[in-house]
Design an enzyme around this catalytic site. Structure first.
Site, PDB file in Angstrom:
ATOM      1  N   LYS A 112     -18.684  61.787 -42.435  1.00 59.21           N
ATOM      2  CA  LYS A 112     -20.001  61.201 -42.721  1.00 59.21           C
ATOM      3  C   LYS A 112     -21.101  62.175 -42.315  1.00 59.21           C
ATOM      4  O   LYS A 112     -22.054  62.414 -43.055  1.00 59.21           O
ATOM      5  CB  LYS A 112     -20.159  59.868 -41.971  1.00 59.21           C
ATOM      6  CG  LYS A 112     -19.321  58.748 -42.558  1.00 59.21           C
ATOM      7  CD  LYS A 112     -19.208  57.530 -41.659  1.00 59.21           C
ATOM      8  CE  LYS A 112     -18.238  56.512 -42.267  1.00 59.21           C
ATOM      9  NZ  LYS A 112     -17.903  55.398 -41.401  1.00 59.21           N
ATOM     10  N   GLN A 134     -19.271  52.887 -35.667  1.00 59.29           N
ATOM     11  CA  GLN A 134     -17.920  53.024 -36.218  1.00 59.29           C
ATOM     12  C   GLN A 134     -16.993  51.982 -35.581  1.00 59.29           C
ATOM     13  O   GLN A 134     -16.905  51.887 -34.357  1.00 59.29           O
ATOM     14  CB  GLN A 134     -17.412  54.455 -35.953  1.00 59.29           C
ATOM     15  CG  GLN A 134     -16.096  54.779 -36.614  1.00 59.29           C
ATOM     16  CD  GLN A 134     -16.171  54.799 -38.138  1.00 59.29           C
ATOM     17  OE1 GLN A 134     -17.125  55.287 -38.730  1.00 59.29           O
ATOM     18  NE2 GLN A 134     -15.172  54.232 -38.789  1.00 59.29           N
ATOM     19  N   ASP A 161     -24.397  49.712 -43.219  1.00 61.10           N
ATOM     20  CA  ASP A 161     -23.049  49.234 -43.518  1.00 61.10           C
ATOM     21  C   ASP A 161     -23.102  47.873 -44.213  1.00 61.10           C
ATOM     22  O   ASP A 161     -22.132  47.444 -44.828  1.00 61.10           O
ATOM     23  CB  ASP A 161     -22.253  49.060 -42.201  1.00 61.10           C
ATOM     24  CG  ASP A 161     -21.232  50.176 -41.998  1.00 61.10           C
ATOM     25  OD1 ASP A 161     -20.903  50.853 -42.984  1.00 61.10           O
ATOM     26  OD2 ASP A 161     -20.788  50.365 -40.853  1.00 61.10           O
TER      27      ASP A 161
END
Ligand code: NDP
Length: 282
Positions: free
Chosen positions: A51, A95, A118
């Site tokens: 990422k 994460q 997200d």
């Protein structure tokens, strides 16, 4: 089957995003993503690295906060608070999974819904449910883009989703429903699974079980999207037994090189949207 190349589709979308990023930068806004990783789960570390690299390649601001596995929940929440108030950061991602002593729900709810790239915050998940504009979760969004790249008509199709997680199964079901598919969601308690999957025009496998979907579970001509990422003998394999299913007619996404690259691309997409919203709000 015809393979849908996630790397190629992803590259095209990233080129479009590059233009948007350049335009925002000309206006003095550099889209910024902040990723928090707790502990040293090897798979999580690999995802975070990819990422970070992808953001930097496009000239975005990217920062990674690596916290020790024994960091307190309070410390993590304080960091999110700080990033919520940092004007140079447009997207925040924690994460997952988190260590057991940290309440995942509390952490997700701490992220400002305006920076929740997200799309996991209950406010954004709720907006998706009622069809309001929101951050669409990256993996499901990537799946839709993959189908669009092949001009696959979703309307009226029978879609079967294997898996009902908040990050893949549920949101992809909503997106397909929004596009007028007839959707069935299956899970570990589903009976007669094969009979159901055999009816699917669109079959999405997101269960995390290596090579689970065999050719006798798939209708000839189906579109098979393999979300699974499983490590078997040091190799990455999906939830679909690619070699057997590939002998049928239809479309299939490979692992690696299918859904995976799209997830990161749609994360960048959401961060650019967040930055653009700020620019419009000025
Ligand atoms: P979860 O473990 O959260 O959910 C798995 C789901 O699969 C559950 O709903 C479970 O049912 C269901 N399931 C498990 N076994 C079976 C079975 N035998 N038959 C039917 N359903 C079953 O997984 P995620 O959704 O987070 O991820 C799924 C996979 O996708 C993983 O391999 C993950 O690594 C991968 N992934 C890939 C991404 C990418 O970018 N390519 C992004 C995110 C995930 P129940 O609810 O009853 O337990």
């Amino acid at each position: 089957m015809q393979t849908i190349n996630g790397k190629e589709v992803s590259k095209k979308i990233r080129e479009e995003l590059q233009n948007e990023i350049d335009q925002l930068k000309e206006k003095g806004i550099t889209p910024g993503l902040s990723v928090i990783i707790v502990g040293d789960n090897p798979a999580s570390k690999t995802y975070v690295k990819s990422k970070d690299k992808a953001c930097k390649q496009l000239g975005m601001k990217s920062e990674v906060h690596s916290l020790d596995g024994d960091v307190s929940e309070e410390e993590l929440l304080n960091l999110i608070d700080k990033l919520n108030n940092d004007e140079t950061i447009h997207g925040i991602l924690v994460q997952l999974p988190l260590p057991n002593h940290i309440d995942e729900k509390k952490v997700i709810e701490k992220i400002s819904p305006n920076k929740d790239v997200d799309g996991f915050h209950p406010i954004n998940a709720g907006k998706l449910l009622v069809g309001e504009d929101t951050f669409i979760p990256c993996t499901p969004h990537g799946i839709i883009k993959l189908m669009e790249s092949e001009n696959i008509d979703i309307e009226g199709k029978r879609a079967v989703i294997l898996g009902r997680s908040n990050i893949v199964g549920k949101p992809i079901s909503l997106l397909l429903l929004e596009k007028n598919a007839t959707v069935t969601i299956c899970h570990s308690k589903t009976e007669n699974l094969k009979e159901i999957t055999k009816e699917a025009d669109i079959l999405i496998a997101a269960i995390g079980k290596a090579n689970f979907v065999k050719s006798d579970m798939v209708k000839d001509g189906a579109i098979v999207i393999d979300v699974g990422i499983n490590r078997v003998d040091g190799k990455l394999v999906g939830d679909v037994d690619f070699d057997s299913v590939n002998k049928l007619n239809g479309f299939i996404t490979p692992v690696p090189g299918g859904v995976g690259p799209m997830t990161i691309t749609m994360l960048i997409y959401n961060t650019v949207i967040a930055a653009r919203r700020l620019e419009r709000g000025k």
